[in-house]
Design a protein around this motif. Structure first.
Motif, short mmCIF file in Angstrom:
data_model
loop_
_atom_site.label_atom_id
_atom_site.label_comp_id
_atom_site.label_asym_id
_atom_site.label_seq_id
_atom_site.Cartn_x
_atom_site.Cartn_y
_atom_site.Cartn_z
N THR A 71 0.82 -1.20 0.00
CA THR A 71 0.00 0.00 0.00
C THR A 71 0.86 1.26 0.00
OG1 THR A 71 -1.78 -1.14 1.16
CG2 THR A 71 -1.76 1.27 1.28
N MET A 72 1.90 1.23 0.83
CA MET A 72 2.79 2.38 0.92
C MET A 72 3.50 2.64 -0.41
SD MET A 72 5.93 2.94 3.58
CE MET A 72 6.89 1.60 2.86
N LEU A 73 3.94 1.57 -1.08
CA LEU A 73 4.72 1.72 -2.30
C LEU A 73 3.86 2.01 -3.53
CD1 LEU A 73 7.35 -1.12 -1.77
CD2 LEU A 73 7.70 1.34 -1.56
N THR A 74 2.57 1.72 -3.47
CA THR A 74 1.72 2.00 -4.63
C THR A 74 1.02 3.34 -4.54
OG1 THR A 74 -0.04 0.73 -3.54
CG2 THR A 74 1.29 -0.42 -5.19
N LYS A 75 1.10 4.03 -3.41
CA LYS A 75 0.43 5.32 -3.29
C LYS A 75 0.98 6.40 -4.23
CE LYS A 75 -1.67 5.34 1.30
NZ LYS A 75 -1.62 5.93 2.66
N PRO A 76 2.30 6.55 -4.39
CA PRO A 76 2.81 7.69 -5.15
C PRO A 76 2.62 7.62 -6.66
CG PRO A 76 4.44 6.84 -3.61
CD PRO A 76 3.37 5.83 -3.73
N ALA A 77 2.14 6.50 -7.23
CA ALA A 77 2.04 6.34 -8.68
C ALA A 77 3.41 6.52 -9.32
CB ALA A 77 1.03 7.32 -9.28
N TRP A 78 4.29 5.61 -9.02
CA TRP A 78 5.67 5.66 -9.48
C TRP A 78 5.73 5.70 -11.01
CZ3 TRP A 78 9.91 4.63 -5.92
CH2 TRP A 78 9.48 4.38 -4.61
N THR A 79 6.63 6.52 -11.56
CA THR A 79 6.88 6.48 -13.00
C THR A 79 7.90 5.40 -13.29
OG1 THR A 79 8.74 8.04 -12.92
CG2 THR A 79 6.51 8.99 -13.10
N ALA A 80 8.06 5.08 -14.59
CA ALA A 80 9.01 4.05 -14.98
C ALA A 80 10.42 4.41 -14.54
CB ALA A 80 8.95 3.84 -16.49
N GLN A 81 10.79 5.69 -14.67
CA GLN A 81 12.13 6.11 -14.28
C GLN A 81 12.33 5.96 -12.77
OE1 GLN A 81 14.88 7.08 -16.11
NE2 GLN A 81 15.83 6.93 -14.09
N GLU A 82 11.30 6.30 -12.00
CA GLU A 82 11.40 6.16 -10.55
C GLU A 82 11.54 4.70 -10.13
OE1 GLU A 82 8.75 10.13 -9.39
OE2 GLU A 82 7.80 8.18 -9.65
N VAL A 83 10.82 3.82 -10.81
CA VAL A 83 10.95 2.39 -10.51
C VAL A 83 12.36 1.91 -10.80
CG1 VAL A 83 10.23 0.09 -11.25
CG2 VAL A 83 8.50 1.84 -10.76
N ARG A 84 12.91 2.31 -11.97
CA ARG A 84 14.28 1.89 -12.32
C ARG A 84 15.28 2.42 -11.31
NH1 ARG A 84 12.34 2.97 -17.61
NH2 ARG A 84 13.26 5.05 -17.57
N THR A 85 15.06 3.67 -10.87
CA THR A 85 15.97 4.25 -9.88
C THR A 85 15.92 3.49 -8.57
OG1 THR A 85 15.75 6.45 -10.89
CG2 THR A 85 16.54 6.35 -8.62
N MET A 86 14.71 3.18 -8.10
CA MET A 86 14.59 2.47 -6.84
C MET A 86 15.18 1.06 -6.93
SD MET A 86 13.82 2.32 -3.72
CE MET A 86 12.94 3.84 -3.43
N ARG A 87 14.98 0.39 -8.05
CA ARG A 87 15.55 -0.95 -8.18
C ARG A 87 17.08 -0.88 -8.22
NH1 ARG A 87 11.89 -5.26 -11.31
NH2 ARG A 87 13.32 -6.52 -10.04
N GLY A 88 17.60 0.18 -8.80
CA GLY A 88 19.04 0.35 -8.75
C GLY A 88 19.53 0.54 -7.33
N VAL A 89 18.75 1.30 -6.53
CA VAL A 89 19.10 1.48 -5.13
C VAL A 89 19.09 0.15 -4.39
CG1 VAL A 89 18.29 2.48 -2.96
CG2 VAL A 89 18.31 3.87 -5.04
N LEU A 90 18.06 -0.65 -4.62
CA LEU A 90 17.96 -1.95 -3.95
C LEU A 90 19.09 -2.88 -4.36
CD1 LEU A 90 14.10 -2.49 -4.18
CD2 LEU A 90 15.41 -1.58 -2.25
#
Length: 347
Positions: A319-338
């Motif tokens: 629920t927390m991670l789906t609230k902001p409506a992540w863009t494709a670039q934001e998802v790629r950035t977060m996966r890079g962080v992980l």
């Protein structure tokens, strides 16, 4: 000092009549669009006629006279065809500018931007800040009545933050009456009526009236410490005030100017910040992949504990991670962080 009446031909073929004490500067303002009003959306403009006078009142009278002329009569003036002008004067009765506008759709009476009059301002910094507030919303004519520290004031420039044209063209007068002598509509800004019975309007109502009235309008602002005196308010025809917290009714000079200027600017074609399209949301599969990666890392780290709370914890995380409506670039950035957290690089 000389005063000039001028007529411009606009890009749409209509004519604009005005007066000024600096013809070259005023034409440049019309051409650049800084002179908000009728000509701003009808550029480029061309000077067709000008005439000089010794006093502003003479120029104002001539401006009103010429504004009342028909298009044909004005064009005869451009050609210096005095016979046609005389014939037109004999054959056509003098009527109001508003009637001219109905009979000639290419020209209509248009109000001019209001003059901002600072009465006995005390600090140069406040004059500069007021100039900045004016130019932000398309106003450029400032008049000063007996500024306490004289004029020009070296402290005004830095505070104006680039609104130098307003300060450079500011005029100084000895009295309020002198400062507004050429204005048909005078508003006094005050939070109190100060014993003077006059119509009271808000900035929004004043702006609407100024846009609908031909002739110059002036708006008076009092000194920082005490505001306008009763005699200053008496010169005005209307009191301009704002609904304000009765427990704290103090506005500084620039705040008062910006409130009034902003309301006036709503009727003008000023630039707004460009709209920027947001990136589209990431596909659901990409988002699920990021959440799955994070859950796997958290599971390996022993985050999901105790076991009976795991489903609720996972739902809360999703629920927390789906609230902001992540863009494709934001998802790629977060996966890079992980990924970096899972396999930290040696330093």
């Amino acid at each position: 000092m000389s005063f000039h009446v001028y007529i411009l031909r606009c890009a749409d073929g209509s004519y604009y009549t005005g007066h000024t004490d600096n013809l070259d500067r005023r034409i440049a303002e019309h051409q650049s669009g800084i002179f908000a009003g009728y000509t701003q959306d009808r550029r480029p403009v061309e000077l067709m006629f000008s005439e000089s006078f010794q006093t502003r009142l003479e120029a104002l009278d001539r401006e009103r006279q010429i504004k009342d002329w028909s298009r044909k009569k004005k064009e005869a003036l451009f050609r210096e065809d005095w016979a046609s002008i005389a014939n037109a004067a004999r054959s056509r009765p003098r009527v109001s500018t508003s009637l001219d506008a109905r009979s000639n759709p290419t020209e209509s009476p248009v109000s001019q931007p209001p003059v901002i009059v600072l009465v006995r301002p005390q600090l140069g910094e406040n004059i500069g800040k007021a100039a900045r507030a004016m130019l932000n919303f398309g106003l450029a004519e400032m008049r000063l009545v007996s500024p306490r520290d004289g004029w020009p004031n070296p402290d005004a420039g830095p505070a104006a933050s680039g609104a130098d044209i307003v300060l450079a063209d500011a005029k100084v007068y000895e009295s309020v009456a002198d400062a507004v002598a050429d204005c048909a509509h005078v508003y006094a800004t005050t939070v109190r009526k100060r014993g003077v019975t006059k119509p009271v309007v808000t900035p929004e109502e004043a702006a609407r009236a100024i846009h609908g009235e031909p002739g110059r309008s002036a708006i008076l602002f009092g000194p920082e410490r005490s505001g306008l005196e009763t005699d200053d308010v008496a010169v005005a025809r209307t009191i301009l005030t704002v609904p304000i917290n009765p427990e704290f009714g103090s506005l500084n000079l620039a705040q008062a100017v910006i409130l009034v200027a902003y309301e006036w600017s709503k009727g003008q074609a000023l630039a707004s910040p460009p709209a920027t399209d947001l990136d589209p949301p990431a596909p659901q599969g990409d988002l699920d992949g990021m959440i799955g990666q994070l859950e796997a890392m958290l599971d390996g780290a022993g985050y999901f504990f105790p076991p009976d709370r795991v489903p609720a914890t996972r739902r809360t995380l999703r629920t927390m991670l789906t609230k902001p409506a992540w863009t494709a670039q934001e998802v790629r950035t977060m996966r890079g962080v992980l990924s970096a957290l899972a396999k930290p690089r040696p330093r």
